[in-house]
Design an enzyme around this catalytic site. Structure first.
Site, short mmCIF file in Angstrom:
data_model
loop_
_atom_site.label_atom_id
_atom_site.label_comp_id
_atom_site.label_asym_id
_atom_site.label_seq_id
_atom_site.Cartn_x
_atom_site.Cartn_y
_atom_site.Cartn_z
N ARG A 165 27.34 -0.19 69.11
CA ARG A 165 27.51 -1.08 70.26
C ARG A 165 27.29 -2.56 69.93
O ARG A 165 26.76 -3.32 70.75
CB ARG A 165 26.53 -0.70 71.37
N SER A 244 27.09 2.44 81.18
CA SER A 244 25.72 2.53 80.65
C SER A 244 25.10 1.15 80.66
O SER A 244 25.57 0.26 79.96
CB SER A 244 25.73 3.02 79.21
N GLU A 354 22.53 -2.83 77.27
CA GLU A 354 23.76 -2.67 76.51
C GLU A 354 24.77 -3.70 77.00
O GLU A 354 25.68 -4.10 76.30
CB GLU A 354 24.30 -1.25 76.71
N1 EPU Z 1 21.30 12.94 80.13
C1 EPU Z 1 20.37 13.46 81.00
N2 EPU Z 1 20.23 12.86 82.21
C2 EPU Z 1 20.94 11.78 82.59
C3 EPU Z 1 21.89 11.25 81.69
C4 EPU Z 1 22.06 11.85 80.46
O1 EPU Z 1 19.68 14.42 80.70
O2 EPU Z 1 20.75 11.29 83.71
C5 EPU Z 1 21.49 13.62 78.85
C6 EPU Z 1 22.91 14.21 78.74
O3 EPU Z 1 23.03 15.42 79.39
C7 EPU Z 1 23.07 14.28 77.25
C8 EPU Z 1 22.31 13.04 76.75
O4 EPU Z 1 21.40 12.68 77.79
O5 EPU Z 1 22.50 15.44 76.75
C9 EPU Z 1 23.25 11.87 76.47
O6 EPU Z 1 24.03 11.58 77.63
P1 EPU Z 1 25.60 11.38 77.52
O7 EPU Z 1 26.21 12.42 76.67
O8 EPU Z 1 26.14 11.22 78.90
O9 EPU Z 1 25.77 10.03 76.72
P2 EPU Z 1 24.94 8.67 76.75
O10 EPU Z 1 24.10 8.62 75.53
O11 EPU Z 1 24.27 8.46 78.05
C10 EPU Z 1 26.73 7.34 75.43
C11 EPU Z 1 27.41 6.03 75.62
C12 EPU Z 1 28.51 6.16 76.64
C13 EPU Z 1 29.49 7.20 76.16
C14 EPU Z 1 28.75 8.51 76.00
C15 EPU Z 1 29.61 9.64 75.49
C16 EPU Z 1 25.73 4.35 75.17
C17 EPU Z 1 24.78 3.35 75.75
N3 EPU Z 1 26.42 5.05 76.05
O12 EPU Z 1 26.11 7.63 76.68
O13 EPU Z 1 29.18 4.93 76.77
O14 EPU Z 1 30.53 7.35 77.05
O15 EPU Z 1 27.67 8.34 75.07
O16 EPU Z 1 29.84 9.54 74.15
O17 EPU Z 1 25.84 4.44 73.96
C18 EPU Z 1 29.04 2.91 78.04
O18 EPU Z 1 28.68 2.37 77.01
O19 EPU Z 1 29.20 2.26 79.12
C19 EPU Z 1 29.27 4.33 78.03
C20 EPU Z 1 29.56 5.00 79.12
#
Ligand code: EPU
Length: 358
Positions: A165, A244, A354
């Site tokens: 990022r 995010s 972010e």
């Molecule tokens: N999770 C929870 N509770 C929540 C949210 C997430 O338990 O309220 C858990 C999910 O179930 C999962 C883990 O945390 O096991 C990670 O969540 P998720 O897979 O949704 O991905 P993320 O780490 O929250 C990142 C990127 C996203 C991208 C997704 C998918 C960042 C800051 N965010 O999110 O990017 O779409 O991975 O690859 O790196 C963005 O940058 O705006 C964005 C949406």
């Protein structure tokens, strides 16, 4: 000569729809327009902010400078053979539309980046990534204009210093260059799907199987990604959001072991990219620094589906903060700062934004 407006509301130009004003505002449609802006001497000492879709910017107050709205449009094929295509896309094009266009043409490489709001010009700035793919995987180069001199420069991939990022345009060269266009190299051969992405609640593999049969196609993957995102992220056309709000934090092994005592199942990833190895990957266990999901820990801290006044977190994703009708910039910032404070208190880990804070 390009028109410069004064005291303009940016409510339509940020996806949170916060009603903030900018002192000066202009919109560029061509290279000439950008050169015109760089030549205006009265703006030599004025802060400049380049605005794409406004999907990654958090305005905390009115902007006392010049906002340049990017409306440079167009895409063309630079090189093509049986194996790949190199395309050049102007920075004001819509990112989700670009992804749809490449999938339509059966070009492989950015399909997992579907449904990420924003413009093409913003994509290298923060090296957008999702479901195991990052922009840097297909990125070739970009062309940018230096705002102080009006000179055009080509940045090769190495010059951009891509990280998770992050890029040189987010740090050292922040707001110094206007990105004109980017070039991507996309494959014409779709091999197999990397469906290793799994969250705590769902997996890409399961989503694919729910509506298609293997071997899955490029279009199947694209559709599955959109389905997953639609389930747990808000529709940008209906509610104010910036996706995010915080980056996933990096922690050391000692901190990880500490967290695992409380949350034995917590996921962790390599630092460099958004890859989804199995939780017991031995390489990762050996890593000194890992990335952990902020959303997971925020949910555990009670921040999922939490609402205070006109601000709240998404019912299915704690990392995604929403501005409801009437929300003010101050209210939003105070909510997110509360989240950070609570996170630090509970986990002794800093939560970094972010999004760009203005
Ligand atoms: N999770 C929870 N509770 C929540 C949210 C997430 O338990 O309220 C858990 C999910 O179930 C999962 C883990 O945390 O096991 C990670 O969540 P998720 O897979 O949704 O991905 P993320 O780490 O929250 C990142 C990127 C996203 C991208 C997704 C998918 C960042 C800051 N965010 O999110 O990017 O779409 O991975 O690859 O790196 C963005 O940058 O705006 C964005 C949406």
């Amino acid at each position: 000569m390009i028109a410069i407006k004064e005291n303009i509301s940016l409510q339509k130009d940020n996806t949170l729809h916060l009603d903030v004003k900018t002192r000066f505002f202009t919109e560029v449609h061509s290279l000439n327009d950008i050169v015109d802006v760089t030549n205006i001497s009265r703006f030599k000492n004025t802060p400049i902010l380049i605005l794409g879709g406004g999907a990654n910017i958090l305005f905390t107050k009115n902007y006392d400078g010049l906002v340049i709205k990017n409306s440079l449009k167009g895409k063309k094929i630079i090189k093509e053979n049986n194996n790949y295509v190199i395309i050049e896309i102007r920075s004001g094009e819509d990112w989700p539309e670009l992804v749809a266009y490449t999938v339509e043409n059966n070009w492989v490489g950015i399909e997992n980046l579907a449904y990420i709001p924003g413009t093409v010009g913003a994509s290298p700035v923060q090296n957008i990534g999702a479901y195991g793919q990052s922009l840097e995987d297909t990125f070739v180069s970009l062309e940018a204009i230096e705002l102080s001199s009006g000179k055009i420069k080509v940045f090769a991939k190495e010059d951009c210093e891509f990280k998770y990022r992050d890029s040189i345009f987010k740090s050292e060269l922040k707001d110094k260059y206007f990105i004109i266009s980017i070039r991507l190299k996309l494959s014409k051969h779709f091999k197999s799907v990397d469906s290793s992405y799994h969250s705590r609640y769902e997996s890409l593999e399961e989503e694919l199987k729910s509506f298609a049969k293997p071997p899955f196609t490029l279009k199947n993957v694209y559709e599955a990604i959109i389905r997953i995102r639609q389930k747990k992220l808000p529709d940008i056309n209906k509610v104010g959001t910036i996706g995010s709000t915080f980056a996933n934090p990096f922690i050391n092994k000692k901190q990880l072991l500490e967290l695992q005592k409380k949350f034995p199942d917590i996921q962790f990833y390599p630092v460099d990219k958004m890859k989804y190895p199995s939780i017991n990957n031995p390489n990762l266990q050996g890593a000194d620094i890992v990335k952990i999901p902020a959303g997971w820990l925020l949910e555990e801290a009670g921040w999922k589906n939490k609402r205070i006044g006109n601000i709240g977190t998404h019912p299915d994703h704690a990392l995604c903060v929403i501005a409801y009708k009437g929300a003010t910039p101050e209210e939003f910032y105070s909510f997110t700062e509360n989240m950070r404070r609570d996170f630090k208190e509970k986990y002794k880990i800093d939560l970094e934004y972010e999004v760009n804070i203005i």
